[in-house]
Design a protein around this motif. Structure first.
Motif, short mmCIF file in Angstrom:
data_model
loop_
_atom_site.label_atom_id
_atom_site.label_comp_id
_atom_site.label_asym_id
_atom_site.label_seq_id
_atom_site.Cartn_x
_atom_site.Cartn_y
_atom_site.Cartn_z
N ARG A 197 0.85 -1.20 0.00
CA ARG A 197 0.00 0.00 0.00
C ARG A 197 0.87 1.24 0.00
O ARG A 197 1.87 1.32 0.74
CB ARG A 197 -0.91 0.00 1.24
CG ARG A 197 -1.75 1.24 1.43
CD ARG A 197 -2.71 1.02 2.61
NE ARG A 197 -2.02 0.95 3.88
CZ ARG A 197 -2.52 0.35 4.95
NH1 ARG A 197 -3.68 -0.27 4.90
NH2 ARG A 197 -1.85 0.35 6.10
N GLN A 198 0.45 2.20 -0.81
CA GLN A 198 1.14 3.50 -0.84
C GLN A 198 0.11 4.58 -0.59
O GLN A 198 -0.78 4.82 -1.41
CB GLN A 198 1.82 3.72 -2.19
CG GLN A 198 2.67 4.97 -2.24
CD GLN A 198 3.59 4.98 -3.45
OE1 GLN A 198 3.45 4.18 -4.36
NE2 GLN A 198 4.56 5.86 -3.43
N GLN A 252 5.71 6.15 1.36
CA GLN A 252 6.38 5.08 0.65
C GLN A 252 5.44 3.89 0.51
O GLN A 252 4.39 3.84 1.13
CB GLN A 252 7.65 4.67 1.40
CG GLN A 252 7.37 4.08 2.78
CD GLN A 252 8.65 3.76 3.54
OE1 GLN A 252 9.73 4.23 3.22
NE2 GLN A 252 8.54 2.95 4.58
N ARG A 253 5.84 2.95 -0.29
CA ARG A 253 5.05 1.74 -0.51
C ARG A 253 5.39 0.73 0.59
O ARG A 253 6.53 0.28 0.69
CB ARG A 253 5.34 1.18 -1.90
CG ARG A 253 4.35 0.16 -2.39
CD ARG A 253 4.65 -0.22 -3.83
NE ARG A 253 4.47 0.90 -4.75
CZ ARG A 253 4.57 0.79 -6.08
NH1 ARG A 253 4.84 -0.40 -6.62
NH2 ARG A 253 4.41 1.85 -6.85
N ASP A 254 4.41 0.38 1.39
CA ASP A 254 4.64 -0.50 2.53
C ASP A 254 3.93 -1.83 2.36
O ASP A 254 2.86 -1.91 1.75
CB ASP A 254 4.12 0.15 3.83
CG ASP A 254 4.90 1.38 4.23
OD1 ASP A 254 4.28 2.34 4.73
OD2 ASP A 254 6.13 1.40 4.02
N HIS A 294 2.19 -7.71 -5.79
CA HIS A 294 3.62 -7.91 -6.04
C HIS A 294 3.95 -9.40 -6.07
O HIS A 294 3.45 -10.18 -5.25
CB HIS A 294 4.44 -7.23 -4.94
CG HIS A 294 5.92 -7.43 -5.08
ND1 HIS A 294 6.62 -8.33 -4.31
CD2 HIS A 294 6.81 -6.85 -5.91
CE1 HIS A 294 7.89 -8.28 -4.65
NE2 HIS A 294 8.04 -7.39 -5.61
N ALA A 295 4.76 -9.77 -7.03
CA ALA A 295 5.28 -11.13 -7.11
C ALA A 295 6.74 -11.13 -6.68
O ALA A 295 7.46 -10.17 -6.96
CB ALA A 295 5.15 -11.67 -8.52
N GLY A 296 7.14 -12.18 -6.03
CA GLY A 296 8.50 -12.24 -5.51
C GLY A 296 9.59 -12.19 -6.57
O GLY A 296 10.76 -11.99 -6.24
N THR A 297 9.19 -12.33 -7.83
CA THR A 297 10.16 -12.20 -8.93
C THR A 297 10.49 -10.75 -9.22
O THR A 297 11.36 -10.47 -10.04
CB THR A 297 9.55 -12.83 -10.19
OG1 THR A 297 8.28 -12.21 -10.46
CG2 THR A 297 9.35 -14.33 -10.01
N GLY A 298 9.76 -9.82 -8.56
CA GLY A 298 10.00 -8.40 -8.77
C GLY A 298 8.95 -7.70 -9.60
O GLY A 298 9.07 -6.51 -9.88
#
Length: 112
Positions: free
Chosen positions: A38-39, A44-46, A96-100
């Motif tokens: 969340r932003q 910042q994005r948390d 978000h995916a852990g691959t970025g």
């Protein structure tokens, strides 16, 4: 290339619920970690919640007990059930995916 698309955001009053959905363009089964971030305005994005492909969940303290993250590998989706929403939950929610890989986000506004 993996793409993530969020949906389900909107304007709600305090105490109400929303269910966010993240749709993946390809399988997420091998991705160890999926999550929601969340932003808020000017912030910042948390991290809000994450889930491993083994089902282990982790939540930010501010949402624990109110939010639930669910992962459906067969449907290529990750959900965030948000209950008892508060004004401070307002922000853009990103998958978000852990691959970025990041989605483009969906806006959640909690206001009376």
């Amino acid at each position: 290339q993996l793409q993530l698309v969020e949906s389900g955001g909107g304007l709600v009053q305090p105490g109400e619920s929303l269910r966010l959905s993240c749709a993946a363009s390809e399988t997420i089964f091998p991705i160890v970690l999926m999550g929601w971030y969340r932003q808020g305005p000017g912030n910042q994005r948390d991290m809000v919640a994450t889930i491993t492909n083994g089902g282990t969940r982790n939540y930010a303290d501010s949402v624990a007990g109110r939010f639930t993250i669910v992962r459906d590998n067969a449907a290529r989706r990750v959900y965030l059930q948000m209950n008892n929403l508060k004004p401070e939950d307002t922000g853009v929610y990103y998958c978000h995916a852990g691959t970025g890989c990041w989605g483009r986000g969906t806006q959640v506004t909690v206001s009376s």
